[in-house]
Structures are given as C-alpha cells and as structure tokens.
Design a protein around this motif. Sequence first.
Motif, PDB file in Angstrom:
ATOM      1  N   ALA A  14       9.367 -38.343 -16.447  1.00 55.22           N
ATOM      2  CA  ALA A  14       7.949 -38.391 -16.791  1.00 55.22           C
ATOM      3  C   ALA A  14       7.699 -39.068 -18.109  1.00 55.22           C
ATOM      4  N   LEU A  15       8.736 -39.250 -18.936  1.00 52.45           N
ATOM      5  CA  LEU A  15       8.552 -39.953 -20.198  1.00 52.45           C
ATOM      6  C   LEU A  15       8.034 -41.364 -19.975  1.00 52.45           C
ATOM      7  N   ALA A  16       8.299 -41.918 -18.821  1.00 55.78           N
ATOM      8  CA  ALA A  16       7.834 -43.270 -18.550  1.00 55.78           C
ATOM      9  C   ALA A  16       6.323 -43.362 -18.546  1.00 55.78           C
ATOM     10  N   VAL A  17       5.623 -42.225 -18.479  1.00 56.92           N
ATOM     11  CA  VAL A  17       4.172 -42.230 -18.515  1.00 56.92           C
ATOM     12  C   VAL A  17       3.666 -42.976 -19.730  1.00 56.92           C
ATOM     13  N   GLY A  18       4.365 -42.854 -20.869  1.00 56.10           N
ATOM     14  CA  GLY A  18       3.920 -43.521 -22.084  1.00 56.10           C
ATOM     15  C   GLY A  18       3.806 -45.021 -21.904  1.00 56.10           C
ATOM     16  N   VAL A  19       4.580 -45.599 -20.987  1.00 49.55           N
ATOM     17  CA  VAL A  19       4.527 -47.027 -20.740  1.00 49.55           C
ATOM     18  C   VAL A  19       3.555 -47.339 -19.612  1.00 49.55           C
ATOM     19  N   LEU A  20       3.474 -46.446 -18.632  1.00 52.27           N
ATOM     20  CA  LEU A  20       2.706 -46.738 -17.436  1.00 52.27           C
ATOM     21  C   LEU A  20       1.238 -46.406 -17.560  1.00 52.27           C
ATOM     22  N   VAL A  21       0.859 -45.633 -18.563  1.00 57.15           N
ATOM     23  CA  VAL A  21      -0.523 -45.197 -18.686  1.00 57.15           C
ATOM     24  C   VAL A  21      -1.483 -46.368 -18.656  1.00 57.15           C
ATOM     25  N   ALA A  24      -2.615 -47.328 -15.252  1.00 53.10           N
ATOM     26  CA  ALA A  24      -3.116 -46.289 -14.364  1.00 53.10           C
ATOM     27  C   ALA A  24      -4.557 -46.579 -13.966  1.00 53.10           C
ATOM     28  N   PRO A  25      -4.998 -46.136 -12.786  1.00 51.65           N
ATOM     29  CA  PRO A  25      -6.382 -46.347 -12.384  1.00 51.65           C
ATOM     30  C   PRO A  25      -7.325 -45.506 -13.222  1.00 51.65           C
ATOM     31  N   ALA A  26      -8.619 -45.870 -13.215  1.00 50.96           N
ATOM     32  CA  ALA A  26      -9.595 -45.210 -14.082  1.00 50.96           C
ATOM     33  C   ALA A  26      -9.755 -43.739 -13.761  1.00 50.96           C
ATOM     34  N   SER A  27      -9.438 -43.320 -12.542  1.00 47.64           N
ATOM     35  CA  SER A  27      -9.603 -41.930 -12.163  1.00 47.64           C
ATOM     36  C   SER A  27      -8.336 -41.111 -12.376  1.00 47.64           C
ATOM     37  N   ALA A  28      -7.389 -41.682 -13.101  1.00 50.71           N
ATOM     38  CA  ALA A  28      -6.107 -41.005 -13.276  1.00 50.71           C
ATOM     39  C   ALA A  28      -6.242 -39.801 -14.194  1.00 50.71           C
ATOM     40  N   ALA A  29      -5.185 -38.985 -14.227  1.00 49.82           N
ATOM     41  CA  ALA A  29      -5.151 -37.852 -15.134  1.00 49.82           C
ATOM     42  C   ALA A  29      -5.191 -38.348 -16.572  1.00 49.82           C
ATOM     43  N   LEU A  30      -5.711 -37.516 -17.431  1.00 48.88           N
ATOM     44  CA  LEU A  30      -5.886 -37.839 -18.837  1.00 48.88           C
ATOM     45  C   LEU A  30      -4.569 -38.206 -19.511  1.00 48.88           C
ATOM     46  N   PRO A  31      -4.507 -39.297 -20.315  1.00 49.30           N
ATOM     47  CA  PRO A  31      -5.572 -40.292 -20.509  1.00 49.30           C
ATOM     48  C   PRO A  31      -5.489 -41.420 -19.483  1.00 49.30           C
ATOM     49  N   ASP A  32      -6.600 -42.155 -19.314  1.00 47.97           N
ATOM     50  CA  ASP A  32      -6.562 -43.348 -18.469  1.00 47.97           C
ATOM     51  C   ASP A  32      -5.815 -44.474 -19.162  1.00 47.97           C
ATOM     52  N   ARG A  33      -6.147 -44.688 -20.433  1.00 44.10           N
ATOM     53  CA  ARG A  33      -5.567 -45.765 -21.228  1.00 44.10           C
ATOM     54  C   ARG A  33      -5.318 -45.266 -22.643  1.00 44.10           C
ATOM     55  N   PHE A  34      -4.245 -45.718 -23.254  1.00 43.59           N
ATOM     56  CA  PHE A  34      -4.091 -45.543 -24.687  1.00 43.59           C
ATOM     57  C   PHE A  34      -3.162 -46.621 -25.214  1.00 43.59           C
ATOM     58  N   ALA A  35      -3.343 -46.931 -26.475  1.00 41.67           N
ATOM     59  CA  ALA A  35      -2.510 -47.920 -27.142  1.00 41.67           C
ATOM     60  C   ALA A  35      -2.677 -47.733 -28.640  1.00 41.67           C
ATOM     61  N   PRO A  46       7.265 -52.575 -34.620  1.00 46.32           N
ATOM     62  CA  PRO A  46       7.619 -52.030 -33.300  1.00 46.32           C
ATOM     63  C   PRO A  46       7.638 -50.505 -33.240  1.00 46.32           C
ATOM     64  N   THR A  47       8.092 -49.834 -34.309  1.00 41.73           N
ATOM     65  CA  THR A  47       8.179 -48.373 -34.262  1.00 41.73           C
ATOM     66  C   THR A  47       6.819 -47.697 -34.390  1.00 41.73           C
ATOM     67  N   GLY A  48       5.761 -48.496 -34.623  1.00 46.72           N
ATOM     68  CA  GLY A  48       4.415 -47.937 -34.707  1.00 46.72           C
ATOM     69  C   GLY A  48       3.446 -48.605 -33.768  1.00 46.72           C
ATOM     70  N   THR A  49       3.970 -49.240 -32.693  1.00 46.66           N
ATOM     71  CA  THR A  49       3.120 -50.037 -31.808  1.00 46.66           C
ATOM     72  C   THR A  49       3.489 -49.831 -30.351  1.00 46.66           C
ATOM     73  N   THR A  50       2.477 -49.631 -29.513  1.00 44.98           N
ATOM     74  CA  THR A  50       2.633 -49.626 -28.067  1.00 44.98           C
ATOM     75  C   THR A  50       1.325 -50.088 -27.438  1.00 44.98           C
ATOM     76  N   PRO A  51       1.348 -50.972 -26.448  1.00 45.94           N
ATOM     77  CA  PRO A  51       2.495 -51.665 -25.881  1.00 45.94           C
ATOM     78  C   PRO A  51       3.174 -52.584 -26.891  1.00 45.94           C
ATOM     79  N   ALA A  52       4.438 -52.902 -26.626  1.00 48.30           N
ATOM     80  CA  ALA A  52       5.208 -53.701 -27.564  1.00 48.30           C
ATOM     81  C   ALA A  52       4.626 -55.096 -27.750  1.00 48.30           C
ATOM     82  N   ALA A  53       3.920 -55.626 -26.730  1.00 53.23           N
ATOM     83  CA  ALA A  53       3.373 -56.981 -26.800  1.00 53.23           C
ATOM     84  C   ALA A  53       2.016 -57.047 -27.489  1.00 53.23           C
ATOM     85  N   PHE A  68      -4.610 -55.227 -27.100  1.00 51.27           N
ATOM     86  CA  PHE A  68      -3.710 -54.263 -26.470  1.00 51.27           C
ATOM     87  C   PHE A  68      -3.537 -54.656 -25.002  1.00 51.27           C
ATOM     88  N   PRO A  69      -2.413 -55.272 -24.625  1.00 50.15           N
ATOM     89  CA  PRO A  69      -2.253 -55.747 -23.246  1.00 50.15           C
ATOM     90  C   PRO A  69      -2.202 -54.601 -22.241  1.00 50.15           C
TER      91      PRO A  69
END
Length: 350
Positions: A14-21, A24-35, A46-53, A68-69
């Motif tokens: 489930a840690l992959a959620v941090g990358v996949l959020v 996620a679709p707009a109706s997804a579980a909280l949060p929909d988007r973060f960066a 890099p240690t203070g940024t996500t997504p990396a790009a 924020f891509p």
Amino acid sequence: MMRRLATLATLLPALAVGVLVAAAPASAALPDRFAFVQWNGSATVPTGTTPAATTVVTGPPGRYRILFPGAGASRGVVHVTAINEVPHWCQANTWGPAGADEVVYVDCYKAGGSPDFTPFTAIFESSSPPTIAINGRFGYVDAQPTGALVSQFNSSGAVNSVTPVGVGAWLVKMPNLSTPGPVDGSLQATAVNVAPARCKVAKWSSAPSGQQILVNCYGPGGAPLDTRFTLTYQYQQSLYGAGWPPKYFGYLWNAPPLGPASTNFNSVLGPAVNTLMPAGTGLSLVKFPQLAVTPATVQVTATGPASDFCNLIMPWMYSGTDIIVRDVACYTNAGARIDSGFLISANSAF
C-alpha cells in the motif's frame, strides 16, 4: 534509509499509494491528488519533492511557477512556507489544472512587502466525496474574503463554513470533525492574493461537535486585510489527508510554550513525543522522531492575535530516523525576532 524504504515497500504494498495518488480518479478515497515541492533557490530537492518530475520556474521577482505532473484537480488547497535566514513569507497566487498536471503560482516577499526570491516548500492537496472511514479527522477550506467557498472538504461528509467577523478576520467552522477538546490537532493557513498578504491562526477550539478556527490575515504593513485564504485542519491524519499506517507524519503547536498533548502527535510513536527546544529569541528547534521517510514536506503557520509571521531559517534535516527542523523563526511585522506561537507539520509522501 533506502534499505528501510525498500523493506517497507516489500512488506506493505500500500505504500505505493504515495506514487499512485496523482493518477487516481476524482471519486477516489481521500486524497484524490497531492503533491509537494522543496525549492532550494536553484533546483528542486528530491528528498522534499513528489512527484519527482515536479518543476519550478522563476518569473518576475519573487514569483514561481510550479508544475506538479499528474496532480491536476479543479479544486483543493495550497500551503507554502519560506525558507530563509532573514524574514520572508510566501503565499499562493493562483493554481489550477493544466491537462493532467497541476500548475501553482507562488509569490514570496521579504519583511516590508517587497517581492523577493527565496527558497520555499509548498504543498497541494485535493479531496472530494465520497469519503471513507479514516483514523483521524481532516478538512480544508479555500475561501474568498466574503466567506464564499471556492472549495472545501470535510472528512465527516459535513459542509464547512466561513464567516467574516471583521476586517481581515474569519470564523471557520468544520462541523462533525469531532475531537475531545478543548484544543486538538493542527492547522495550516495561507494567504491567496496577487498582492502581498499573509494569514495565521488567531485561535481555535475543538469539541465533539467539530472545529472552530479564527483566521486573521494582514497586509505588508501589518494592518488587517481582507483576502482569499486557505486553511487545512488535521487530527491524526497527514496534512494531505492520508491516514496511517503506513503514513509518516507529525505535528506540534508551540503556543508558546508547547501546547497540550493533543496538539503534538507522531504517527509512529503517538501523542506528545515530538519535541521543541528554544534556540534563542524567536528561534525553535523541532524534532520529529521516527518520521525520516523521504520525500517529506514541512509547513509552518504562525498563531496568535498579532501580525507576527514565521518561516524556516534553513531546510529540515534527516538525522538517522528523525526529522530535525533547525530552526523555526518568528518575526514581528517589521522583521524583528519574537517568541511567537506557531504550528508545524511534517509529512512524508509514504
């Protein structure tokens, strides 16, 4: 640290959620988007940024364009904190989706209100119904000076409200975000304006009926100012709304002195374990034990009735398994160091 991250990723997919959020679709579980992004004045960290790009482009003096891509959303909130050895503050100018991406404009100023380039840390988050049961409580508002809501979220499903109570002052109610009281959790407030402005939490109260927060905002001369603003509330949830485990986050209120245990929380170790050490007039060293999982972001908001403001004098550090913030600095409107109150929140993407 990399070994620790790899182990956690293996044991807890489930840690992959941090990358996949972001996808996620707009109706997804909280949060929909973060960066979030850390800008050191010439490059993203890099240690203070996500997504990396994520990218940051400078514009006119003090103006930054953050892309924020994959984090595009038509709502949400932005918070930003200046990082500088001399008094600065940063605020949101505007933000919104550009295709699949989120574009955020940030403006930064030195004491007195002159635009100025400075390192900073910024976070974007967007949530929407339907909500799911979470460990804690979470809510935000993006409000116009009239109190009209640009967007809002409440993890209980209730509707937040914002009421002007004077020039540069608003009462924010987040009903059904129930906590024992009298003061629980943490907050971050940010001005949204094309001209210099800053906002803070004047006071707040917690109860089983929900949260009530008084937000005050000021112009560069220290006078109360009507402005758009964002406000986020977290209680045993991260600043972007994600729960735990396996999330790594913590918050602390320096009243001063330290606020009650219910305003000092660590997602690994529990309440009242984050520490603060005075480091001189207007300076505070803050330690978040066991939270050094990168990338991570730190945000600071001043508290109290006056026009004081706070920033970080240098980027937070990772010492073993701990996050060390050395130091939070608070200032009068004129830029003199002062022992002012502040709220600080540290949050990992994982």
